[in-house]
Each structure stands twice: as structure tokens, then as C-alpha cells.
Design a protein around this motif. Structure first.
Motif, PDB file in Angstrom:
ATOM      1  N   LYS A   9       0.826  -1.216   0.000  1.00  0.00           N
ATOM      2  CA  LYS A   9       0.000   0.000   0.000  1.00  0.00           C
ATOM      3  C   LYS A   9       0.862   1.269   0.000  1.00  0.00           C
ATOM      4  N   ASN A  10       2.044   1.179   0.598  1.00  0.00           N
ATOM      5  CA  ASN A  10       2.902   2.356   0.727  1.00  0.00           C
ATOM      6  C   ASN A  10       3.745   2.640  -0.517  1.00  0.00           C
ATOM      7  N   THR A  11       3.695   1.746  -1.506  1.00  0.00           N
ATOM      8  CA  THR A  11       4.504   1.958  -2.695  1.00  0.00           C
ATOM      9  C   THR A  11       3.779   2.876  -3.675  1.00  0.00           C
ATOM     10  N   GLU A  12       4.526   3.795  -4.243  1.00  0.00           N
ATOM     11  CA  GLU A  12       3.989   4.701  -5.266  1.00  0.00           C
ATOM     12  C   GLU A  12       4.969   4.754  -6.423  1.00  0.00           C
ATOM     13  N   TYR A  13       4.414   4.828  -7.649  1.00  0.00           N
ATOM     14  CA  TYR A  13       5.257   4.872  -8.845  1.00  0.00           C
ATOM     15  C   TYR A  13       4.627   5.859  -9.807  1.00  0.00           C
ATOM     16  N   ALA A  14       5.049   7.117  -9.679  1.00  0.00           N
ATOM     17  CA  ALA A  14       4.367   8.222 -10.361  1.00  0.00           C
ATOM     18  C   ALA A  14       4.414   8.120 -11.878  1.00  0.00           C
ATOM     19  N   VAL A  15       5.458   7.497 -12.422  1.00  0.00           N
ATOM     20  CA  VAL A  15       5.590   7.420 -13.877  1.00  0.00           C
ATOM     21  C   VAL A  15       4.379   6.723 -14.495  1.00  0.00           C
ATOM     22  N   ARG A  16       3.814   5.781 -13.773  1.00  0.00           N
ATOM     23  CA  ARG A  16       2.598   5.097 -14.233  1.00  0.00           C
ATOM     24  C   ARG A  16       1.443   5.338 -13.256  1.00  0.00           C
ATOM     25  N   ILE A 164      19.206   8.660  -1.508  1.00  0.00           N
ATOM     26  CA  ILE A 164      18.722   8.763  -2.881  1.00  0.00           C
ATOM     27  C   ILE A 164      18.617  10.233  -3.274  1.00  0.00           C
ATOM     28  N   PRO A 165      18.876  10.534  -4.549  1.00  0.00           N
ATOM     29  CA  PRO A 165      18.790  11.939  -4.985  1.00  0.00           C
ATOM     30  C   PRO A 165      17.346  12.413  -5.046  1.00  0.00           C
ATOM     31  N   ILE A 166      17.158  13.676  -4.785  1.00  0.00           N
ATOM     32  CA  ILE A 166      15.865  14.334  -4.994  1.00  0.00           C
ATOM     33  C   ILE A 166      16.106  15.507  -5.933  1.00  0.00           C
ATOM     34  N   PRO A 167      15.477  15.493  -7.120  1.00  0.00           N
ATOM     35  CA  PRO A 167      14.510  14.527  -7.626  1.00  0.00           C
ATOM     36  C   PRO A 167      15.169  13.175  -7.920  1.00  0.00           C
ATOM     37  N   GLN A 168      14.349  12.109  -7.897  1.00  0.00           N
ATOM     38  CA  GLN A 168      14.844  10.758  -8.102  1.00  0.00           C
ATOM     39  C   GLN A 168      13.890   9.958  -8.975  1.00  0.00           C
ATOM     40  N   TYR A 169      14.401   8.884  -9.528  1.00  0.00           N
ATOM     41  CA  TYR A 169      13.551   7.944 -10.255  1.00  0.00           C
ATOM     42  C   TYR A 169      12.755   7.156  -9.220  1.00  0.00           C
ATOM     43  N   PRO A 170      11.424   7.148  -9.287  1.00  0.00           N
ATOM     44  CA  PRO A 170      10.614   6.611  -8.184  1.00  0.00           C
ATOM     45  C   PRO A 170      10.758   5.119  -7.925  1.00  0.00           C
ATOM     46  N   LEU A 171      11.494   4.392  -8.769  1.00  0.00           N
ATOM     47  CA  LEU A 171      11.804   2.992  -8.459  1.00  0.00           C
ATOM     48  C   LEU A 171      12.429   2.879  -7.080  1.00  0.00           C
ATOM     49  N   TYR A 172      13.257   3.853  -6.717  1.00  0.00           N
ATOM     50  CA  TYR A 172      14.019   3.737  -5.473  1.00  0.00           C
ATOM     51  C   TYR A 172      13.129   3.913  -4.245  1.00  0.00           C
ATOM     52  N   THR A 173      12.314   4.961  -4.218  1.00  0.00           N
ATOM     53  CA  THR A 173      11.437   5.147  -3.056  1.00  0.00           C
ATOM     54  C   THR A 173      10.409   4.021  -2.973  1.00  0.00           C
ATOM     55  N   ALA A 174       9.889   3.583  -4.120  1.00  0.00           N
ATOM     56  CA  ALA A 174       8.902   2.506  -4.119  1.00  0.00           C
ATOM     57  C   ALA A 174       9.514   1.209  -3.591  1.00  0.00           C
ATOM     58  N   GLY A 435       6.035  13.534  -8.028  1.00  0.00           N
ATOM     59  CA  GLY A 435       6.249  12.088  -8.116  1.00  0.00           C
ATOM     60  C   GLY A 435       7.707  11.704  -8.018  1.00  0.00           C
ATOM     61  N   PHE A 436       8.617  12.676  -8.193  1.00  0.00           N
ATOM     62  CA  PHE A 436      10.054  12.412  -8.128  1.00  0.00           C
ATOM     63  C   PHE A 436      10.690  13.013  -6.874  1.00  0.00           C
ATOM     64  N   GLY A 437       9.947  13.918  -6.223  1.00  0.00           N
ATOM     65  CA  GLY A 437      10.501  14.666  -5.107  1.00  0.00           C
ATOM     66  C   GLY A 437      11.044  15.994  -5.607  1.00  0.00           C
ATOM     67  N   GLN A 438      10.850  17.046  -4.822  1.00  0.00           N
ATOM     68  CA  GLN A 438      11.321  18.383  -5.169  1.00  0.00           C
ATOM     69  C   GLN A 438      11.354  19.220  -3.900  1.00  0.00           C
ATOM     70  N   LYS A 439      12.106  20.303  -3.913  1.00  0.00           N
ATOM     71  CA  LYS A 439      12.166  21.155  -2.732  1.00  0.00           C
ATOM     72  C   LYS A 439      10.788  21.737  -2.437  1.00  0.00           C
ATOM     73  N   ASP A 440      10.464  21.848  -1.158  1.00  0.00           N
ATOM     74  CA  ASP A 440       9.171  22.395  -0.752  1.00  0.00           C
ATOM     75  C   ASP A 440       8.958  23.772  -1.375  1.00  0.00           C
ATOM     76  N   GLY A 441       7.748  23.976  -1.880  1.00  0.00           N
ATOM     77  CA  GLY A 441       7.401  25.266  -2.448  1.00  0.00           C
ATOM     78  C   GLY A 441       7.797  25.427  -3.903  1.00  0.00           C
TER      79      GLY A 441
END
Length: 476
Positions: A9-16, A164-174, A435-441
Motif C-alpha cells: 500500500k505504501n509503494t507509489e510509482y508516479a511514472v505510471r 537517494i537523490p531528490i529529484p529521483q527515479y521513483p523505483l528507489y522510493t517505491a 512524483g520524483f521529489g522536489q524542494k518544498d514550495g
């Protein structure tokens, strides 16, 4: 749903994710004759070159077709086959069939076909100028399963963290969510072309360790996804030195190594830089990933890739062997890996066409990257760094307060709201930066520059028209 693993449930993959799912629904409506403001969906949300009509490399497909239908290589058929296929294609198909025992319908060795692993090792040695051991190379169904296997091996308790880098490919956070571990973010510097700074890395790791995280690895994507940056050799040395001091495994995601567009920043692998740094780093732990899905090949659907393990404990290699045995990589994907690392040589019949095709694809990617970069920077409130590599641009959008309020009312993040509007108005599917992560704001979106070149101007005009209208409708 109550019985579903909470880790899933906690996995997210923004590309799809949400926007890509809507794009599929809109595509189905078009196919059923529904009138929409556009005639087709342009999927620039995902790095899938052949989805956007990139032509496959002839040599690769010719060899694959003979391997798929080996009866064509029987003596009784050979004269007819020679009319359609160059001699080196026939020779390569025979050699590869022999390497798999004449039948691609069988399982391969758990680590991958031995002959192909030797070819990968040879490719790495020629690329880097340092030895490579085929017994430390795993062939996998694309780079993603290799990444997941390595992460799974690292995580033995919930407080394990991976930088992991931010922004990142969401495979890593997922994947980290799926393995019940912690993502430790470090931010790329947008003002400096999405560069990496070891001072920021040090702050991120110290902060995580103070919070009780057992940080074990650093992920670097080079060339970058979603940002398209390339690292300099000096920056790579700093990163290796940082990992050495902090006792971190370095995971080098290098699937875009052929997608290098800057003469000032040519691709060099982390393996090459590491080995050039001398015996102090002999026991340094490095995993390097590569794939047939990117570069100028774009064979995403065939699922082929590899991971090279450098400085890794032999006992860990044995455990990885066990994991690989549970899901052996498909043979056609492995064969495409061999073709990627061992293309036609000068003097062979297929060489000239191979060079012509790959050169044209690479040059076209450069032209399209520049066009889209310039188009984004022409848009009101948008800034974008130039792509030095990979297949993506990651523009920043500054939305009016009225747009932010409209997004809040719709229950959406502002970048999601913008990207949804774009899809509904134009059929252009991109991925919001959240979906990849970015600085707030800050708000971004990722777009590939893979739309067909002959329609690229039309595509850019459509994008500009949408943005102008969106900004006018949301003026404060």
C-alpha cells in the motif's frame, strides 16, 4: 484491501500513476470514436523510445528474428535466408544459439548465459580500461530487478537507510517502501544544473544517523533521471571519497550512459573513476547497472540489463545467486544485452548501417532536447536546465496564486493539477515533479524529448498554446 500488505500500500510509482492511468482511459475513448480536443495521446511521461516510434536497430532485430526461428538457419533454408540477412547476422545468430544450447525456450544459468556475461565483461574492460570478472556480473530482466535485488540484500531491519537523490527515479522510493526501509534524501542543486555537492551529502547523512537511521548506501543516477545532468570526473571522485569515508556502498545507475550530449561532460563510469584512484580504494563496494531500454536501443519491452558487482563479499554474491535462481532473466533480453555490448565491428557487412542508424538516433535526441529546452524557457514562469544526458527535461513552473487555490480546491498538488489540465487539453502526458521529489514550495514536471522529430514542432506549438491559455485563465 484489509488483507493487503501495508508495504504494498505504501509503494507509489508516479511514472505510471494517476495521470498515466487517465491517459490510457483517454486513449481508449479515442479508439472508440469519442471526440476529444486532440487526436492522439503523446506519452512523454516515460522513457520508452519505441513507444514513440523510434525505429529499432536493424542488426539487433535481424539477429533476434533468426534466433526466434532457428529453422531458418537449417541448410535447406540458408540460400533463401542469405538473400534477406547479411552474413554477420547469420554468424551471430548461430553463435548465440550455440551459447544457449540451440534453444531459447529453456531457462538460462541463474546469473545469466555464461557466454553473454563474458561479452559484458569484455565490454566493460574496453570501456573503462580495467579488468572485469564475468563471475561478478548478473544478467537481469532490465536494470530495475537488479536494483531491487541489491536493495533487498541490504535491508535486514526497518531502520536501514539508503541515500537517494531528490529529484529521483521513483523505483528507489517505491522499492525501499516495499522492503520496509528508509529513503534518505539528498537534494540536487537546481541552480547549478542539478549538480551534486558532498557538503549536502554530509549534512543529509549526519541528520539521518542522528535520527537513528543505519545509512548503508548511496544511489547516484548518472546521467540523471529525471534531471538530465551529467557528473564531472572530479565530482565523481568526491562522491567515491565520500562513500569511502562514510562506509557506504555506492549504487551507480548508469543506464543512460550512451545518452551523453555534452562534449565537456562525456560519460565515464564510476568503475573507471574508482579504479583510477589507486589501491586505497581496492575494497570499495560498488554496484553498477546498465540496460537495453535506454541509449539508442530503446528495447524496453525485451527486458534486459545487468549489474556488475565490484568489491563485494563472495558470500553476498552467493546469496545473490540464490535470489537470481528464483526468477531467472528471460533469454531474449539477455541476447539483446549481448548485441548492445558487442555490436557489428568495422569491416563487417552490418557495420555501416548500424553506425548510420545509431548516429541518426543520437543526433536526433540532441536536436529534440535543445528544441524542447528552448521551448520550456520561452514559457511564462518556466525555467529549465539543459539536458546534458538521459532522455528528460525537468522544468520548474511558477504558478499564479489563482492556480494554487484551484489545485487546493480540487484536492491536488499544484503540479499535478497543471499536468492533468495539460493532458485533458492536449493529450500530452507528463509526470508531475511531486512524483520524483522536489524542494518544498517548488513545482516541476518531467517530460521526455522522445516525441517523433517530424511532429516535434507541432507538439511544441500545442504545449505552448496550452500553457499560454492556462496562465491566462489563472491570472491573479
Amino acid at each position: 484491501m484489509s488483507n493487503l500488505s501495508p508495504l504494498v500500500k505504501n509503494t507509489e510509482y508516479a511514472v505510471r500513476g494517476e495521470i498515466a492511468i487517465l491517459a490510457e482511459a483517454l486513449q481508449e475513448q479515442l479508439e472508440n470514436g469519442t471526440k476529444l480536443p486532440f487526436n492522439e495521446i503523446t506519452n512523454i511521461n516515460i522513457g520508452d523510445p519505441q513507444l514513440l516510434k523510434q525505429k529499432p536497430i536493424s542488426f539487433f532485430r535481424q539477429v533476434s528474428s533468426l534466433i526466434e526461428n532457428p529453422d531458418l538457419l537449417l541448410d535447406k533454408n540458408l540460400e533463401q535466408v542469405k538473400i534477406l540477412y547479411p552474413r554477420d547476422v547469420i554468424d551471430r545468430a548461430r553463435k548465440l544459439l550455440k551459447s544457449v544450447g540451440g534453444n531459447i525456450g529453456s531457462y538460462s544459468h541463474s546469473m545469466g548465459i555464461p557466454y553473454i556475461r563474458k561479452q559484458v565483461a569484455k565490454f566493460i574492460e574496453e570501456r573503462d580500461g580495467y579488468p572485469s570478472d564475468p563471475e561478478r556480473i548478473f544478467l537481469t530482466a532490465g536494470a530495475s530487478p537488479a536494483v531491487q535485488m541489491i536493495l533487498q540484500c541490504m535491508v535486514n531491519k526497518p531502520d536501514v537507510g539508503v541515500m537517494i537523490p531528490i529529484p529521483q527515479y521513483p523505483l528507489y522510493t517505491a522499492s525501499l517502501a516495499l522492503f520496509n526501509s528508509r529513503a534518505v534524501p539528498y537534494y540536487l542543486n537546481e541552480q547549478k544544473g542539478w549538480s551534486m555537492d558532498t557538503t549536502d551529502l554530509k549534512e543529509a547523512i549526519d541528520r539521518a544517523r542522528k535520527q537513528g537511521t543505519d545509512v548503508r548506501a548511496l544511489v547516484v543516477i548518472n546521467p540523471g533521471n529525471p534531471t538530465g545532468q551529467c557528473l564531472s570526473d572530479s565530482n565523481m571522485r568526491e562522491i567515491i571519497d565520500f562513500c569511502h569515508r562514510e562506509r557506504l556502498v555506492l549504487c551507480a545507475d548508469e543506464v543512460y550512459q550512451t545518452n551523453s550530449y555534452s562534449k565537456n561532460l562525456p560519460f565515464h563510469s564510476f568503475k573507471k573513476i574508482l579504479r583510477s584512484m589507486g589501491p586505497t580504494y581496492d575494497n570499495f563496494e560498488l554496484f553498477s547497472f546498465h540496460s537495453i531500454s535506454k541509449g539508442v536501443i530503446g528495447e524496453c519491452g525485451r527486458r534486459g540489463g545487468y549489474v556488475e558487482c565490484v568489491g563485494i563479499d563472495p558470500e553476498i554474491i552467493r546469496q545473490m545467486y540464490t535470489l537470481s535462481s528464483m526468477c531467472v532473466a528471460n533469454v531474449q533480453g539477455q541476447i539483446m544485452v549481448e548485441l548492445m555490448v558487442n555490436p557489428p565491428s568495422p569491416g563487417e557487412p552490418s557495420y555501416d548501417l548500424y553506425m548510420e542508424e545509431t548516429k541518426e538516433i543520437h543526433q536526433s535526441l540532441v536536436r529534440r532536447s535543445v528544441k524542447l529546452y528552448e521551448a520550456f524557457n520561452d514559457l511564462e514562469g518556466v525555467t529549465c536546465s539543459k539536458a546534458e544526458g538521459a532522455m528528460y527535461l525537468f522544468p520548474r513552473i511558477r504558478l499564479p496564486a489563482k492556480a494554487l487555490k484551484a489545485a487546493q480546491k480540487a484536492g491536488k498538488q499544484p503540479d499535478v493539477y497543471y499536468c492533468l489540465d495539460m493532458l485533458k487539453a492536449t493529450g500530452i502526458c507528463v509526470v508531475p515533479g511531486s512524483g520524483f521529489g522536489q524542494k518544498d514550495g517548488t513545482w516541476h514536471f518531467r517530460a521526455t524529448f522522445l516525441a517523433p522529430e517530424h511532429t516535434f514542432d507541432e507538439f511544441i506549438n500545442l504545449l505552448k498554446s496550452f500553457h499560454k491559455k492556462f496562465m491566462e485563465e489563472h491570472q491573479d
